[in-house]
Scaffold this motif. Sequence first.
Motif, PDB file in Angstrom:
ATOM      1  N   ASP A  87      37.414  42.285  40.588  1.00  0.00           N
ATOM      2  CA  ASP A  87      37.882  41.381  41.638  1.00  0.00           C
ATOM      3  C   ASP A  87      38.803  40.335  41.019  1.00  0.00           C
ATOM      4  N   THR A  88      40.104  40.395  41.385  1.00  0.00           N
ATOM      5  CA  THR A  88      41.081  39.500  40.764  1.00  0.00           C
ATOM      6  C   THR A  88      40.972  38.059  41.259  1.00  0.00           C
ATOM      7  N   GLY A  89      40.373  37.859  42.417  1.00  0.00           N
ATOM      8  CA  GLY A  89      40.258  36.503  42.966  1.00  0.00           C
ATOM      9  C   GLY A  89      39.497  35.557  42.049  1.00  0.00           C
TER      10      GLY A  89
ATOM     11  N   ILE B 297      45.182  30.125  37.807  1.00  0.00           N
ATOM     12  CA  ILE B 297      46.505  30.606  38.194  1.00  0.00           C
ATOM     13  C   ILE B 297      46.377  31.266  39.562  1.00  0.00           C
ATOM     14  N   SER B 298      47.533  31.525  40.207  1.00  0.00           N
ATOM     15  CA  SER B 298      47.490  32.169  41.520  1.00  0.00           C
ATOM     16  C   SER B 298      47.133  33.642  41.371  1.00  0.00           C
ATOM     17  N   LYS B 299      46.596  34.199  42.446  1.00  0.00           N
ATOM     18  CA  LYS B 299      46.224  35.617  42.418  1.00  0.00           C
ATOM     19  C   LYS B 299      47.457  36.497  42.240  1.00  0.00           C
ATOM     20  N   ILE B 300      48.578  36.085  42.860  1.00  0.00           N
ATOM     21  CA  ILE B 300      49.821  36.855  42.736  1.00  0.00           C
ATOM     22  C   ILE B 300      50.298  36.843  41.283  1.00  0.00           C
ATOM     23  N   ALA B 301      50.265  35.657  40.653  1.00  0.00           N
ATOM     24  CA  ALA B 301      50.699  35.555  39.251  1.00  0.00           C
ATOM     25  C   ALA B 301      49.810  36.401  38.346  1.00  0.00           C
ATOM     26  N   LEU B 302      48.514  36.422  38.646  1.00  0.00           N
ATOM     27  CA  LEU B 302      47.600  37.239  37.843  1.00  0.00           C
ATOM     28  C   LEU B 302      47.916  38.722  38.000  1.00  0.00           C
TER      29      LEU B 302
END
Length: 421
Positions: A397-399, A407-412
């Motif tokens: 789960d990247t969240g 960091i933001s989920k998009i950046a990750l």
Amino acid sequence: MKKILLITDEPKLEAKVTEALAGWTIIALPDAARATAWLKQEPLPNLIIIDFELKSEDGLAVFKKLLPPVKVIMLAASGSIPLAVSAAKLGVSEFLRKPFDAKELKQIVEKCCVSSEVTLKGREKYPWLSGQSPVLVRFFEQLASLLIEDKPVLLISERGVPKGEVAEFIHFNSRQQARRFVRINLTAFNQEPLVGALLTTLQELTYLPSATTLQALPERCGTLYLEGFDLVDPVIRETIANFFVGRQDRLDRSIRWLVGVGSPTIFQPTELANFSLLTIPPLRERLADLPAILSAYLKPACLNYKKAVTKIDLDLLAFLSIYDYPGNYQELADLVAGLVLAANSQVIGLAQLPLSFNDLCRTAVKQALKDKYPLVQAQRGFEQQLTKILLQKTGQDTGPVARYLDISKIALCERLEDLFD
């Protein structure tokens, strides 16, 4: 094949010793530095012979540097009685004048090596002693050799290494095993008003029984382990030492004395000569034994938590093999217990790993540096290791990982694509 380490820089002496001891494997080294390096890498020899007249330094200086756990014969051109006495006080077993008689040398060697074979029992009781690595084999060889001697034993180890269990193991394998094993934590007496009680206890345990005593053999002290000797006030240490020195004629000499310390530096070299030294290897030096130790820790943890874990995930095993274990065996035991407690299947993996962020970062850095990449690649390797561990701990789960790394989920997600493309 029986093996002797010969420390000499004189080829003629090496040839004479080799000829006199036909049938033995003679390893000849010229100085203390190379002898120390060899002893760290190889199984212990049955015996060490030191030439006093070395070019770099005298044989007694070499002996002080090595403080070997096996018997030592000193060869010297001088028949000086003061020299022989000094050697004996330091712990040299035999002193032989050069030129020596080959038959006499052989007899002395055989006397020093008699009864050198000891079979150790009861390892299975201590999970952290599982394994067959060269480091562990060497440790057991040292332990077996000191069982033959009657000298007190200095147990040396870092924090988290169970010296007390080694003390128990020594007692179980010694001639004193039919008698009591007594363990005294000296830090409990680390106040001046309690010193009198400590001395009374030592007197009751160590004095020779009177002719009229009714105390049965199993009730008498056989092995006395003094724990935390280096952690108490120096005045108390001196008081304990004076107790033993001043009462030699009243002490039961059949008792085996064990003293636990974190470092031998609190002793002078002449004081160390009164002990057999046994250094217990830390876990980071025994990573080859890690699978065996993990298996041994896993069984009691499963019984305790009523879990049926049968396998350790390869990624978790790889992580555990590069972690540095500042808390040693106790930390690993606690870690396995935590993994088993968190397990929801028969396999435990990184998702169950109960470690802090700093621990994860330190281990990821260690793996990146271990690969010996240039700095940019090492940094990339660090990120790969860390994100892989975090994703497994969160079930991919990247969240939560993004929030953890701030960091933001998009950046990750973009970074993950770059790292694992």
